[in-house]
Design a protein around this motif. Structure first.
Motif, PDB file in Angstrom:
ATOM      1  N   CYS A 124      76.951  93.024 162.142  1.00 14.39           N
ATOM      2  CA  CYS A 124      77.343  92.739 160.766  1.00 14.39           C
ATOM      3  C   CYS A 124      77.833  94.076 160.207  1.00 14.39           C
ATOM      4  CB  CYS A 124      76.170  92.226 159.944  1.00 14.39           C
ATOM      5  SG  CYS A 124      76.505  92.298 158.174  1.00 14.39           S
ATOM      6  N   CYS A 127      75.787  95.496 157.237  1.00 13.36           N
ATOM      7  CA  CYS A 127      74.488  96.013 157.661  1.00 13.36           C
ATOM      8  C   CYS A 127      74.662  97.392 158.302  1.00 13.36           C
ATOM      9  CB  CYS A 127      73.813  95.082 158.664  1.00 13.36           C
ATOM     10  SG  CYS A 127      73.006  93.662 157.931  1.00 13.36           S
ATOM     11  N   CYS A 152      75.290  86.878 159.145  1.00 21.20           N
ATOM     12  CA  CYS A 152      74.170  87.659 158.618  1.00 21.20           C
ATOM     13  C   CYS A 152      73.794  87.008 157.291  1.00 21.20           C
ATOM     14  CB  CYS A 152      74.610  89.106 158.407  1.00 21.20           C
ATOM     15  SG  CYS A 152      73.554  90.014 157.266  1.00 21.20           S
ATOM     16  N   HIS A 155      74.931  89.136 154.259  1.00 23.27           N
ATOM     17  CA  HIS A 155      76.302  89.564 153.991  1.00 23.27           C
ATOM     18  C   HIS A 155      77.399  88.572 154.327  1.00 23.27           C
ATOM     19  CE1 HIS A 155      73.958  93.397 154.540  1.00 23.27           C
ATOM     20  NE2 HIS A 155      74.405  93.494 153.308  1.00 23.27           N
TER      21      HIS A 155
END
Ligand SMILES: [Zn+2]
Length: 505
Positions: A124, A127, A152, A155
């Protein structure tokens, strides 16, 4: 190896090993294997790596990073363990701790399962940015590598990387920084539901639920949800609800579109279990039938507390209930040991003990010695006021943690009790534990409160993403429908929607 890095929360061991190489300036993958494992032929495994004991020995005891912690928090073990019989988990654990590579996969039945492991590594993007600013380096999060997870939950879609696991990278542990990030995956709302369930699964620590317990769990589930025709399971209805919730395309892409035939996996799930079902099949069915309100974590808690009916016990109880599973006698003994010392259990059921001694001697000795050690310090005459105070304290801690998380399952009394260390004792003796009873009433969520929490969560998520707030998408995200919604929650929804109109003006 000196200064072996400590894994970050949710980091795969694969990733920690890769970082060890970076920290050490080691550019040769084979030399890295040599330094870490003293063995150059270890295969770089993402999901269920082996030789973990060797990694655990790199850490000081005070860090608490023992074999068990490394396996349960830093590999994909939790997505398999609740769905395998105990005997196979024991085998899997042994393999992961020490020896053979391919055998761990074999032991867990993953090789034979319909859901295939990912062939590339995923990330991600957001992340990664957060990791970089928080820790100064990036790592592979285990959620990203779970089969079928495409998003994710914080997100958005995951991105494919160029790291292909089957090819040239077999013996290399590749750090995230050395990968090339390719295109994002296409996602739909079903993918979010699925990813959230996997996040729940990671929080569960369960070592094996028997086939009989899962069989009983799904029988009761069908009956509680009114999915029976007369006394039979309404397979056609279940099929319809599952397809409606996930969509044919999603299921087909995931490789688990159930067929219409007698032998479909979906029908099998509601019949007597003779083999394991994968985490994805359990998630797909539970989410669809409860319209997203009954999570996998609750299901596992309930299934593992199912008592197995002994009515059908035939000749001496020696035949296993299913292949790969414990015999009825063994199950009975395990149940006795949950409440008493091996010695007491033996006095209570001498015939059972004798049969086990004859037929499963090694197993008996092993389980008795394990239980002996565990129970040594337990005072058999329970001091109830003392137990009440201790448990109340534990309950407060648990609630404090859970209440910070909008994504936890319905905080029912049963759910809260199941988080406790002595849950069986507490459940049976609640009348002796007045503080705990009071706290349970205080902490448990009503339907109103639980629905409101889900709605709030859906609202915050939509806002955070900058998406337009629409009634239908809020309901879908929150797993609510007009028929199910309580009056209070309907009012809350009206409020949210009118606020939106005001803020737009
Ligand atoms: Zn993310």
């Amino acid at each position: 190896m000196l200064g072996f890095p400590i894994p970050y929360p949710e980091e795969l061991l694969y990733s920690t090993i890769a970082r060890a190489g970076v920290h050490d300036g080691e550019t040769s993958p084979k030399q890295l294997l040599d330094k870490v494992f003293n063995n150059r032929s270890v295969i770089a495994t993402v999901d269920l790596p082996s030789h973990i004991e060797r990694l655990a020995s790199q850490y000081r005891d005070s860090l608490g990073l023992d074999l068990r912690v490394l396996i349960s928090r830093h590999t994909l073990w939790p997505i398999y363990s609740p769905f395998l019989p105990r005997e196979r988990i024991r085998k899997l654990n042994r393999w992961m701790s020490g020896t053979s590579q391919g055998a761990a996969h074999l032991a867990s039945g993953i090789a034979a399962s319909r859901v295939k492991a990912k062939t590339n590594l995923y990330v991600c993007d957001e992340c990664l940015k957060e990791q970089k600013s928080k820790y100064g380096e990036c790592f592979w999060n285990r959620l990203w590598q779970v089969p079928l997870v495409k998003v994710c939950p914080l997100h958005g879609p995951l991105y494919t990387t160029n790291i292909d696991l089957d090819g040239e990278h077999r013996h290399s542990h590749i750090p995230v920084e050395s990968s090339r990030i390719l295109e994002p995956l296409k996602i739909e709302s079903a993918d979010r539901v699925f990813a959230n369930q996997v996040v729940e699964l990671f929080q569960v620590q369960n070592e094996g639920i028997s086939f009989s317990q899962w069989t009983e769990f799904y029988r009761r589930l069908a009956s509680n949800l009114g999915l029976l025709r007369g006394r039979r399971i309404d397979h056609a209805k279940i099929h319809e609800v599952v397809l409606e919730f996930w969509g044919k395309l999603w299921l087909a892409e995931a490789g688990i579109l159930p067929s219409d035939t007698e032998t479909s996996w979906l029908r099998g799930l509601f019949r007597k279990h003779r083999k394991s079902f994968s985490f994805s099949e359990h998630i797909v069915v539970l989410s669809a039938l409860s319209n997203g309100t009954f999570g996998i974590r609750n299901a596992i808690a309930e299934a593992s507390s199912m008592m197995i009916s002994r009515k059908k016990t035939s000749v001496r109880g020696q035949e296993p209930v299913n292949a790969n599973e414990l015999s009825r006698d063994q199950i009975e003994w395990e149940r006795l040991l949950e409440q008493s010392h091996p010695k007491e259990a033996r006095q209570h059921s001498p015939a059972l003990y004798a049969r086990l001694y004859r037929n499963h001697r090694d197993w008996l000795m092993q389980i008795n010695s394990a239980n002996h050690a565990e129970n040594k310090s337990v005072n058999k005459r329970v001091d109830w006021p003392q137990r009440d105070r201790q448990t109340a304290k534990e309950l407060r801690c648990i609630f404090e943690k859970l209440s910070k998380d909008l994504y936890v399952p319905h905080l029912s009394k049963t759910f809260l009790i199941h988080q406790l260390k002595h849950r069986a004792t507490v459940e049976k003796n609640l009348y002796r534990l007045p503080r705990c009873s009071a706290l349970l009433s205080l902490y448990s969520e009503s339907t109103d409160e639980y629905q409101a929490r889900r709605l709030t969560r859906a609202y915050l998520m939509t806002k955070e993403k900058g998406l337009e707030i629409k009634r239908w998408s809020l309901l879908r995200e929150a797993g609510l429908s007009d028929e199910r919604m309580t009056d209070t929650v309907s009012a809350l929804l009206r409020n949210i929607l009118s606020e939106k109109t005001h803020s737009q003006i």
